[in-house]
Design an enzyme around this catalytic site. Structure first.
Site, PDB file in Angstrom:
ATOM      1  N   ASN A 388       0.827  -1.205   0.000  1.00 26.54           N
ATOM      2  CA  ASN A 388       0.000   0.000   0.000  1.00 26.54           C
ATOM      3  C   ASN A 388       0.866   1.261   0.000  1.00 26.54           C
ATOM      4  O   ASN A 388       1.059   1.879  -1.041  1.00 26.54           O
ATOM      5  CB  ASN A 388      -0.938  -0.013   1.214  1.00 26.54           C
ATOM      6  CG  ASN A 388      -2.102   0.932   1.030  1.00 26.54           C
ATOM      7  OD1 ASN A 388      -2.001   1.928   0.317  1.00 26.54           O
ATOM      8  ND2 ASN A 388      -3.221   0.631   1.650  1.00 26.54           N
ATOM      9  N   ASP A 389       1.419   1.597   1.149  1.00 25.56           N
ATOM     10  CA  ASP A 389       2.166   2.854   1.233  1.00 25.56           C
ATOM     11  C   ASP A 389       3.383   2.872   0.306  1.00 25.56           C
ATOM     12  O   ASP A 389       3.755   3.933  -0.202  1.00 25.56           O
ATOM     13  CB  ASP A 389       2.636   3.082   2.676  1.00 25.56           C
ATOM     14  CG  ASP A 389       1.466   3.290   3.618  1.00 25.56           C
ATOM     15  OD1 ASP A 389       0.406   3.753   3.152  1.00 25.56           O
ATOM     16  OD2 ASP A 389       1.610   2.980   4.812  1.00 25.56           O
ATOM     17  N   VAL A 390       4.010   1.718   0.077  1.00 23.64           N
ATOM     18  CA  VAL A 390       5.243   1.697  -0.728  1.00 23.64           C
ATOM     19  C   VAL A 390       4.969   1.875  -2.214  1.00 23.64           C
ATOM     20  O   VAL A 390       5.910   1.951  -3.011  1.00 23.64           O
ATOM     21  CB  VAL A 390       6.035   0.398  -0.495  1.00 23.64           C
ATOM     22  CG1 VAL A 390       6.474   0.284   0.956  1.00 23.64           C
ATOM     23  CG2 VAL A 390       5.231  -0.819  -0.921  1.00 23.64           C
TER      24      VAL A 390
END
Length: 462
Positions: A388-390
């Site tokens: 997700n964040d990466v």
């Protein structure tokens, strides 16, 4: 035992540690490096026990058998998804052992002149402080990773002041320990205060910072061991602890750079606030396209190059074997397949590499962030599984985002993006991801392993 023989043995052990550590730098040589490092530790323990006449051969052999059974059982039983918890426990055991050995060293030399030597007591103080912080901090990390307590950061008013007060108190007690002729009570006071400090230092750490704090605790366990080496006047313990401490600290810095975070921010649990006024519905409403395993299979059929981006969701669903089968099938059809690994994907350093190695994914297919990003524009399908964040483009485009400046995998530059997730829930940073609503993105909602197996079934039947 002859001192020259022991020192020569310690020299060989140190060489094994260095060569083993170098081998761990690459997946292809990691297994050999692990064996060499383990052999070095085995020889170091045996040499020390014989040198100090602590135990005889019979007792050493019995202890080796018991330890081998315990180690082999843990290695066979532990799930790869639980490796972060195991690493946390091992870090904690290293710190706790350093505290106890340094305390025993003080007790053993209470009447000897060496007890009054400042360097001996200073080493014991360092071992007590760092070891206690490592032990209790690692227990909190284990509890978070095992979901025994909340995984989110725990903050309360006055936290920074309390932590600073505890650090000052530990330093003051350590100074008192250096000056007092009967240091034993002071030592355990140092340990008690440092234990509380360890608890409060890790409690405010959560989410994406957990891999960093685990790397830092690993470094601390090495430093505590090195300090204990000075207490025992044991050269190989000093060398081994220094190697672990240095390598853990280098890894910590690499992880911090990968997240665009400072080590100080991670240690004090500081996180940029999420932007206000933006809700998920504003970003996703009417824009998210859902697909089916059949549609995704058709995309793979037409692709010439596929990049798979694994994340924590792959670990949770234990989809690594299914993903490996998918990659093998696609490669068998002449499609170029690679895995793009972000340094902080998962919950510990190298988490994705460990999982994919368990599934026998060839090492040459694993590419790091710098290798992968230039290739996404030539990629037909980027398959994101539980990350997700990466892969959040806001890290590049929104300077007010908590992720701003964080190096990400540029999957949004691929021609088509397929994201497998259970829902549109945000990642550790707690912010929405515009990649999920992009025109080129297809969302495949469901369990990671089930979805990959469904795609595999269509491909095999087609």
């Amino acid at each position: 035992m002859n001192a020259a023989f022991i020192n020569l043995g310690y020299l060989g052990v140190s060489a094994l540690f260095v060569v083993g550590l170098k081998g761990l730098a690459h997946p292809r040589t990691a297994a050999r490096g692990n064996v060499l490092g383990s052999l070095g530790m085995f020889l170091a323990v045996v040499l020390t026990l014989l040198d100090r006449r602590i135990l005889g051969f019979q007792t050493i052999v019995v202890a080796l058998l018991i330890g081998s059974v315990i180690g082999a059982t843990l290695a066979l039983k532990i799930q790869m998804t639980a490796m972060p918890q195991m690493v946390a426990v091992l870090n904690g055991l290293g710190g706790g052992a350093s505290v106890l050995v340094a305390g025993a060293g003080l007790l053993e030399n209470q009447d000897a002149a060496i007890a009054t030597l400042s360097h001996f007591t200073a080493a014991a103080v360092a071992s007590g402080v760092i070891g206690a912080v490592t032990f209790w901090g690692s227990l909190v990390a284990f509890a978070k990773l095992q979901a025994l307590i909340t995984e989110s950061a725990v903050r309360f008013p006055g936290q920074y002041a309390i932590n600073a007060g505890l650090a000052i108190a530990a330093g003051g007690l350590g100074l008192w320990l250096l000056l007092t002729p009967e240091p034993h009570a002071a030592y355990w006071l140092v340990v008690a205060v440092s234990s509380l400090l360890g608890l409060l230092l890790v409690l405010p750490v959560g989410g994406a910072d957990m891999p960093v704090i685990i790397a830092l605790l690993n470094s601390c366990s090495g430093l505590a061991a090195a300090a204990t080496g000075f207490v025992l006047n044991n050269n190989v313990l000093i060398i081994a602890g220094s190697l672990v401490g240095a390598s853990g600290f280098i890894l910590t810095q690499i992880m911090c750079r990968a997240m665009n975070r400072s080590l100080l921010d991670v240690m004090v649990g500081f996180a940029p606030p999420a932007p206000k006024g933006r809700v998920d519905a504003d970003l996703y409403a009417g824009r998210v396209k859902t697909g089916s395993p059949e549609e995704v299979a058709w995309l793979f059929d037409a692709a010439r190059r596929v990049v798979i981006v694994p994340g924590y969701g792959m670990a949770v669903s234990q989809a690594q074997h299914s993903v490996a089968h998918l990659a093998e099938l696609l490669r068998g059809r002449g499609i170029e397949v690679e895995f793009a690994i972000h340094p902080v994907a998962g919950r510990m350093p190298g988490h994705m590499n460990v999982l994919l190695a368990e599934a026998n994914v060839p090492y040459e297919l694993l590419k790091d962030l710098d290798e992968s990003n230039p290739t996404f524009e030539q990629t037909d399908v980027a398959l994101v599984i539980g990350a997700n964040d990466v892969v959040n483009p806001l890290a590049r485009t929104d300077p007010t985002s908590p992720l701003a400046g964080m190096p990400i995998l540029d999957v949004d530059k691929a021609r088509t993006v397929v994201v497998i997730k259970r829902s549109l829930s945000p990642g550790f940073a707690g912010i929405p991801n515009p990649l999920f609503a992009a025109d080129k993105t297809i969302m495949l909602f469901g369990d990671g392993r089930a979805m990959v197996q469904a795609v595999l079934k269509v491909l095999r039947e087609g």
